[in-house]
Design a protein around this motif. Structure first.
Motif, PDB file in Angstrom:
ATOM      1  N   LEU A 140      37.284  -5.148 128.940  1.00 48.39           N
ATOM      2  CA  LEU A 140      36.942  -6.318 128.119  1.00 48.39           C
ATOM      3  C   LEU A 140      38.135  -6.657 127.239  1.00 48.39           C
ATOM      4  CD1 LEU A 140      33.274  -5.794 126.827  1.00 48.39           C
ATOM      5  CD2 LEU A 140      34.105  -7.586 128.364  1.00 48.39           C
ATOM      6  N   LEU A 141      38.362  -7.954 127.045  1.00 49.40           N
ATOM      7  CA  LEU A 141      39.491  -8.433 126.238  1.00 49.40           C
ATOM      8  C   LEU A 141      38.990  -8.999 124.915  1.00 49.40           C
ATOM      9  CD1 LEU A 141      41.468 -10.304 129.044  1.00 49.40           C
ATOM     10  CD2 LEU A 141      41.573  -7.880 128.428  1.00 49.40           C
ATOM     11  N   ASN A 142      39.810  -8.882 123.887  1.00 51.17           N
ATOM     12  CA  ASN A 142      39.455  -9.423 122.584  1.00 51.17           C
ATOM     13  C   ASN A 142      39.629 -10.948 122.558  1.00 51.17           C
ATOM     14  OD1 ASN A 142      38.636  -9.234 119.869  1.00 51.17           O
ATOM     15  ND2 ASN A 142      40.749  -9.335 119.173  1.00 51.17           N
ATOM     16  N   ASP A 143      38.882 -11.592 121.705  1.00 44.37           N
ATOM     17  CA  ASP A 143      39.115 -12.997 121.363  1.00 44.37           C
ATOM     18  C   ASP A 143      38.627 -13.178 119.934  1.00 44.37           C
ATOM     19  OD1 ASP A 143      36.295 -14.254 121.221  1.00 44.37           O
ATOM     20  OD2 ASP A 143      36.259 -13.208 123.145  1.00 44.37           O
ATOM     21  N   ASP A 144      38.853 -14.355 119.386  1.00 46.53           N
ATOM     22  CA  ASP A 144      38.530 -14.577 117.966  1.00 46.53           C
ATOM     23  C   ASP A 144      37.123 -15.107 117.740  1.00 46.53           C
ATOM     24  OD1 ASP A 144      41.041 -13.740 117.216  1.00 46.53           O
ATOM     25  OD2 ASP A 144      41.894 -15.771 117.175  1.00 46.53           O
TER      26      ASP A 144
ATOM     27  N   THR B 244      33.953 -14.551 120.076  1.00 43.96           N
ATOM     28  CA  THR B 244      32.737 -13.861 120.533  1.00 43.96           C
ATOM     29  C   THR B 244      32.232 -12.940 119.415  1.00 43.96           C
ATOM     30  OG1 THR B 244      33.573 -13.906 122.804  1.00 43.96           O
ATOM     31  CG2 THR B 244      31.772 -12.362 122.328  1.00 43.96           C
ATOM     32  N   PRO B 245      30.951 -13.040 119.056  1.00 43.16           N
ATOM     33  CA  PRO B 245      30.426 -12.172 117.992  1.00 43.16           C
ATOM     34  C   PRO B 245      30.458 -10.691 118.401  1.00 43.16           C
ATOM     35  CG  PRO B 245      28.918 -14.007 118.441  1.00 43.16           C
ATOM     36  CD  PRO B 245      29.946 -14.007 119.527  1.00 43.16           C
ATOM     37  N   MET B 246      30.758  -9.841 117.425  1.00 46.42           N
ATOM     38  CA  MET B 246      30.793  -8.394 117.682  1.00 46.42           C
ATOM     39  C   MET B 246      29.461  -7.902 118.251  1.00 46.42           C
ATOM     40  SD  MET B 246      32.857  -6.902 114.424  1.00 46.42           S
ATOM     41  CE  MET B 246      34.617  -7.159 114.243  1.00 46.42           C
TER      42      MET B 246
ATOM     43  N   VAL C 124      29.183  -8.410 121.992  1.00 46.45           N
ATOM     44  CA  VAL C 124      29.983  -7.455 122.776  1.00 46.45           C
ATOM     45  C   VAL C 124      29.284  -6.090 122.827  1.00 46.45           C
ATOM     46  CG1 VAL C 124      32.232  -6.328 122.987  1.00 46.45           C
ATOM     47  CG2 VAL C 124      32.098  -8.699 122.178  1.00 46.45           C
TER      48      VAL C 124
ATOM     49  N   MET D  31      33.699  -1.555 121.206  1.00 42.07           N
ATOM     50  CA  MET D  31      33.891  -2.929 120.706  1.00 42.07           C
ATOM     51  C   MET D  31      34.984  -2.967 119.633  1.00 42.07           C
ATOM     52  SD  MET D  31      33.277  -5.062 118.000  1.00 42.07           S
ATOM     53  CE  MET D  31      32.026  -4.206 117.053  1.00 42.07           C
TER      54      MET D  31
ATOM     55  N   ILE E 286      38.404  -2.652 121.173  1.00 38.74           N
ATOM     56  CA  ILE E 286      38.850  -3.939 121.725  1.00 38.74           C
ATOM     57  C   ILE E 286      39.341  -4.846 120.587  1.00 38.74           C
ATOM     58  CG2 ILE E 286      38.183  -5.976 123.062  1.00 38.74           C
ATOM     59  CD1 ILE E 286      35.808  -4.233 124.152  1.00 38.74           C
ATOM     60  N   HIS E 287      38.533  -4.900 119.525  1.00 36.00           N
ATOM     61  CA  HIS E 287      38.851  -5.770 118.380  1.00 36.00           C
ATOM     62  C   HIS E 287      40.226  -5.409 117.799  1.00 36.00           C
ATOM     63  CE1 HIS E 287      37.980  -8.320 114.920  1.00 36.00           C
ATOM     64  NE2 HIS E 287      38.239  -7.304 114.103  1.00 36.00           N
TER      65      HIS E 287
ATOM     66  N   LEU F 263      34.245 -14.758 125.903  1.00 35.87           N
ATOM     67  CA  LEU F 263      34.554 -13.364 126.255  1.00 35.87           C
ATOM     68  C   LEU F 263      35.173 -13.272 127.658  1.00 35.87           C
ATOM     69  CD1 LEU F 263      34.256 -10.355 125.454  1.00 35.87           C
ATOM     70  CD2 LEU F 263      31.992 -10.405 126.562  1.00 35.87           C
TER      71      LEU F 263
HETATM   72  N1  TYC Z   1      37.277 -10.242 117.716  1.00 34.91           N
HETATM   73  C1  TYC Z   1      35.864 -10.647 117.762  1.00 34.91           C
HETATM   74  C2  TYC Z   1      35.416 -11.047 116.357  1.00 34.91           C
HETATM   75  O1  TYC Z   1      36.082 -10.744 115.361  1.00 34.91           O
HETATM   76  C3  TYC Z   1      34.980  -9.534 118.283  1.00 34.91           C
HETATM   77  C4  TYC Z   1      35.255  -9.174 119.704  1.00 34.91           C
HETATM   78  C5  TYC Z   1      35.275  -7.842 120.085  1.00 34.91           C
HETATM   79  C6  TYC Z   1      35.419 -10.175 120.670  1.00 34.91           C
HETATM   80  C7  TYC Z   1      35.504  -7.481 121.397  1.00 34.91           C
HETATM   81  C8  TYC Z   1      35.649  -9.815 122.002  1.00 34.91           C
HETATM   82  O2  TYC Z   1      35.847  -8.139 123.679  1.00 34.91           O
HETATM   83  C9  TYC Z   1      35.684  -8.491 122.356  1.00 34.91           C
HETATM   84  N2  TYC Z   1      34.269 -11.703 116.281  1.00 34.91           N
END
Ligand code: TYC
Length: 115
Positions: free
Chosen positions: A41-45, A47-49, A52, A71, A74-75, A108
């Motif tokens: 799984l990849l992080n993004d800004d 998607t809610p924690m 995930v 999670m 990843i974050h 995500l």
């Molecule tokens: N970074 C996201 C946030 O701050 C949380 C997140 C975690 C998103 C892991 C994707 O694979 C992920 N809401």
């Protein structure tokens, strides 16, 4: 006859020529284990924690503590391995996770790579 079974890991060195010879020599063939793939799984800004963590519980069968730990990894690191599977299972996991994320309206990203 077992010695003529192409699936058997034990194969006669000489085929039976029908002349009554007994095939005494056998050579063991090594069967390679199937390659395995890690689902990442990849992080993004956006998607809610919580989403995930839910994905990690529902699709990868982690308990709440492990799912939260992965999670957060990843974050902080940008990515983490969620599980390791044979090719078809890994590909299905990726599809299911991406479908669930799209349905929920989250960006995500999930990929697979040779372990
Ligand atoms: N970074 C996201 C946030 O701050 C949380 C997140 C975690 C998103 C892991 C994707 O694979 C992920 N809401």
């Amino acid at each position: 006859m077992a010695s003529n079974n192409p699936q058997s890991p034990i194969q006669p060195v000489k085929p039976d020529d029908g002349q009554g010879d007994v095939v005494a020599e056998r050579q063991e063939q090594r069967v390679e284990p199937p390659p395995v793939y890690q689902v990442v799984l990849l992080n993004d800004d956006y998607t809610p924690m919580e989403f995930v963590v839910m994905v990690l519980q529902q699709h990868f069968h982690h308990d709440i503590e492990a799912a939260t730990h992965i999670m957060l990894k990843i974050h902080h690191d940008g990515h983490a391995v969620c599980g390791v599977y044979i090719k078809d299972v890994a590909a299905t996991k990726v599809e299911m996770v991406l479908a669930a994320a799209r349905r929920a309206g989250h960006p995500l990203q999930c990929i697979m790579e040779v372990a």
